[in-house]
Design an enzyme around this catalytic site. Structure first.
Site, PDB file in Angstrom:
ATOM      1  NE  ARG A 197      19.578  -3.851   5.158  1.00  0.00           N
ATOM      2  CZ  ARG A 197      19.937  -2.648   5.620  1.00  0.00           C
ATOM      3  NH1 ARG A 197      20.522  -2.533   6.780  1.00  0.00           N
ATOM      4  NH2 ARG A 197      19.687  -1.560   4.921  1.00  0.00           N
ATOM      5  CG  ASP A 238      24.310   0.084   1.518  1.00  0.00           C
ATOM      6  OD1 ASP A 238      23.108   0.272   1.773  1.00  0.00           O
ATOM      7  OD2 ASP A 238      24.877  -1.004   1.739  1.00  0.00           O
ATOM      8  NE  ARG A 242      18.732   3.455   0.913  1.00  0.00           N
ATOM      9  CZ  ARG A 242      18.384   2.227   1.266  1.00  0.00           C
ATOM     10  NH1 ARG A 242      19.204   1.483   1.978  1.00  0.00           N
ATOM     11  NH2 ARG A 242      17.204   1.747   0.928  1.00  0.00           N
ATOM     12  CG  HIS A 277      22.973  -4.435   2.737  1.00  0.00           C
ATOM     13  ND1 HIS A 277      23.008  -3.092   2.485  1.00  0.00           N
ATOM     14  CD2 HIS A 277      21.683  -4.813   2.594  1.00  0.00           C
ATOM     15  CE1 HIS A 277      21.781  -2.673   2.207  1.00  0.00           C
ATOM     16  NE2 HIS A 277      20.963  -3.693   2.273  1.00  0.00           N
TER      17      HIS A 277
HETATM   18  N1  LIG Z   1      20.092  -6.091  -0.836  1.00  0.00           N
HETATM   19  C1  LIG Z   1      19.415  -4.977  -0.638  1.00  0.00           C
HETATM   20  O1  LIG Z   1      19.982  -3.895  -0.651  1.00  0.00           O
HETATM   21  C2  LIG Z   1      17.914  -5.027  -0.449  1.00  0.00           C
HETATM   22  C3  LIG Z   1      17.143  -3.871  -0.606  1.00  0.00           C
HETATM   23  C4  LIG Z   1      15.753  -3.960  -0.439  1.00  0.00           C
HETATM   24  C5  LIG Z   1      15.166  -5.174  -0.082  1.00  0.00           C
HETATM   25  N2  LIG Z   1      15.963  -6.267   0.090  1.00  0.00           N
HETATM   26  C6  LIG Z   1      15.410  -7.594   0.432  1.00  0.00           C
HETATM   27  O2  LIG Z   1      14.763  -8.106  -0.726  1.00  0.00           O
HETATM   28  C7  LIG Z   1      13.754  -9.036  -0.302  1.00  0.00           C
HETATM   29  C8  LIG Z   1      12.441  -8.732  -1.016  1.00  0.00           C
HETATM   30  O3  LIG Z   1      11.923  -7.501  -0.584  1.00  0.00           O
HETATM   31  P1  LIG Z   1      10.509  -6.976  -1.152  1.00  0.00           P
HETATM   32  O4  LIG Z   1      10.319  -5.634  -0.605  1.00  0.00           O
HETATM   33  O5  LIG Z   1      10.427  -7.219  -2.607  1.00  0.00           O
HETATM   34  O6  LIG Z   1       9.508  -7.996  -0.439  1.00  0.00           O
HETATM   35  P2  LIG Z   1       8.026  -8.396  -0.956  1.00  0.00           P
HETATM   36  O7  LIG Z   1       7.373  -9.074   0.198  1.00  0.00           O
HETATM   37  O8  LIG Z   1       7.376  -7.232  -1.594  1.00  0.00           O
HETATM   38  O9  LIG Z   1       8.335  -9.483  -2.092  1.00  0.00           O
HETATM   39  C9  LIG Z   1       8.922 -10.720  -1.836  1.00  0.00           C
HETATM   40  C10 LIG Z   1       8.318 -11.713  -2.803  1.00  0.00           C
HETATM   41  O10 LIG Z   1       8.996 -12.970  -2.664  1.00  0.00           O
HETATM   42  C11 LIG Z   1       8.019 -13.968  -2.905  1.00  0.00           C
HETATM   43  N3  LIG Z   1       8.469 -15.270  -2.434  1.00  0.00           N
HETATM   44  C12 LIG Z   1       8.496 -15.747  -1.170  1.00  0.00           C
HETATM   45  N4  LIG Z   1       8.943 -17.024  -1.181  1.00  0.00           N
HETATM   46  C13 LIG Z   1       9.224 -17.342  -2.457  1.00  0.00           C
HETATM   47  C14 LIG Z   1       9.704 -18.520  -3.101  1.00  0.00           C
HETATM   48  N5  LIG Z   1      10.009 -19.613  -2.412  1.00  0.00           N
HETATM   49  N6  LIG Z   1       9.829 -18.495  -4.446  1.00  0.00           N
HETATM   50  C15 LIG Z   1       9.515 -17.390  -5.179  1.00  0.00           C
HETATM   51  N7  LIG Z   1       9.054 -16.248  -4.609  1.00  0.00           N
HETATM   52  C16 LIG Z   1       8.903 -16.233  -3.274  1.00  0.00           C
HETATM   53  C17 LIG Z   1       6.796 -13.449  -2.171  1.00  0.00           C
HETATM   54  O11 LIG Z   1       5.617 -14.116  -2.601  1.00  0.00           O
HETATM   55  C18 LIG Z   1       6.820 -11.968  -2.536  1.00  0.00           C
HETATM   56  O12 LIG Z   1       6.056 -11.694  -3.699  1.00  0.00           O
HETATM   57  C19 LIG Z   1      13.688  -8.920   1.224  1.00  0.00           C
HETATM   58  O13 LIG Z   1      14.452  -9.955   1.807  1.00  0.00           O
HETATM   59  C20 LIG Z   1      14.328  -7.561   1.486  1.00  0.00           C
HETATM   60  O14 LIG Z   1      14.860  -7.467   2.782  1.00  0.00           O
HETATM   61  C21 LIG Z   1      17.316  -6.213  -0.096  1.00  0.00           C
END
Ligand SMILES: NC(=O)c1ccc[n+]([C@@H]2O[C@H](COP(=O)([O-])OP(=O)(O)OC[C@H]3O[C@@H](n4cnc5c(N)ncnc54)[C@H](O)[C@@H]3O)[C@@H](O)[C@H]2O)c1
Length: 315
Positions: free
Chosen positions: A88, A148, A151, A175
């Site tokens: 991450r 977490d 899970r 995380h």
């Molecule tokens: N906190 C957690 O437990 C957790 C869990 C899962 C995923 N995540 C994180 O969440 C994030 C998103 O994951 P995902 O699977 O949805 O990715 P994804 O690629 O499917 O979606 C991300 C979206 O963000 C958009 N984006 C990028 N720059 C942007 C901006 N400046 N303004 C608006 N939108 C913008 C992209 O166009 C895309 O549609 C990642 O960083 C991932 O690591 C965190």
């Protein structure tokens, strides 16, 4: 009038979060993204499911931040997810730039909102959002612990052939690989799992929890988890909007709690209409304390990079 929730980023996590929030009828939802048409298309598709779901909320998509004005909660999922073999933490600089851009915009249209941060690396991104928004700490919350713990709960229920609903679990810390699942605070119908499972089994489930995100990334190859993350966000949104005062593990900015100053760390928080109403301090054993501190120093390494970039931007 319905509450209003904006979700920034309409990718896998953003759209799935919208789905869970809509299916519970929690709020009108605005999806926003930089990809033209994606938030509109996904938003309309989800809106058209509402007659079947039996909910009267609206779902819209936009690329224009004016449409997000006066949101009660803004969930930030914008950013890139992990690829197989990536940690991450490797997402830090790309997602920090996105966070800087997004937080400034949402805050100007929704100055009273609660920010719920999802983008990774989670604790560092929550830190960036906190500093950029200048919001009080009770209005900037990171989502990680609910996922977490979910899970861990799943694996415990599976191992004991118990109802997942009966299983409660606590996961503290950052995380990442250094997260701190607490078996002695994890129970099945009130009975600590330390009385139900031997230590080797518990250690195996703890390790699977720590590796939970990577296990899914390995299968998917082109992205990371989104159903359980979306459900976790929706549970936090529900506790806030319905003022349910649920105690959930959230990334909160610590100002002395657990002996930590100036870092977002996963700790049990009471969530209600003002955001974090209380940070619960539980007494950690010597080993848990050591693990928590190790996790804090991993978070600090990333936060130091963020602080340097923020200072550079201010100069
Ligand atoms: N906190 C957690 O437990 C957790 C869990 C899962 C995923 N995540 C994180 O969440 C994030 C998103 O994951 P995902 O699977 O949805 O990715 P994804 O690629 O499917 O979606 C991300 C979206 O963000 C958009 N984006 C990028 N720059 C942007 C901006 N400046 N303004 C608006 N939108 C913008 C992209 O166009 C895309 O549609 C990642 O960083 C991932 O690591 C965190």
């Amino acid at each position: 009038m319905h509450a209003k929730v904006t979700i920034v980023g309409s990718g896998n996590v953003g759209a799935t979060t919208a789905h869970w929030i809509a299916s519970k009828g929690l709020a009108d939802i605005v999806l926003i993204d930089i990809l033209e048409g994606i938030p509109e298309g996904k938003g309309l598709d989800l809106f058209e499911a509402m007659p079947v779901a039996g909910e009267d909320i609206t779902v819209t998509g936009t690329e224009n931040y004016a449409d997000t004005a006066k949101s009660d909660i803004v969930v930030i999922t914008a950013g890139v997810p992990r690829k197989p073999g990536m940690s991450r933490d490797e997402l830090l600089s790309t997602n920090f730039k996105i966070m800087r851009d997004v937080v400034g915009r949402v805050v100007s249209y929704s100055p009273k909102c609660i920010l719920l941060i999802v983008s990774n690396p989670l604790d560092a991104m929550a830190h960036a959002a906190f500093k950029i928004s200048n919001f009080p700490r009770h209005r900037v919350i990171g989502m990680a612990g609910v996922l977490d713990a979910a899970r861990f709960r799943t694996f415990i229920a599976q191992e004991l052939k118990a109802s997942a609903e009966d299983v409660s679990a606590l996961v503290l810390g950052g995380h990442g690989d250094t997260m701190v699942p607490l078996p002695r605070c994890s129970t099945v119908a009130g009975v600590p799992i330390t009385e139900l499972l031997d230590s080797a089994t518990i250690a195996r489930l703890v390790q699977r929890t720590r590796n939970g995100g990577a296990e899914i990334v390995k299968y998917l190859k082109t992205g990371s988890a989104y159903y359980a993350p979306g459900a976790a966000v929706a549970e936090m949104v529900e506790s806030i909007l319905r003022n349910r005062h649920k105690i959930l593990p959230c990334a909160a900015y610590l100002e002395g709690e657990y002996g930590i100053h100036g870092l977002f760390m996963g700790v049990p928080c009471k969530l209600g209409e003002s955001g974090i109403e209380q940070i619960l301090q539980i007494k950690l054993t010597k080993d848990e304390r050591a693990e928590f501190e190790k996790s804090a120093s991993a978070v600090k390494t990333l936060v130091d990079v963020i602080e340097a970039q923020l200072q550079e931007a201010r100069a």
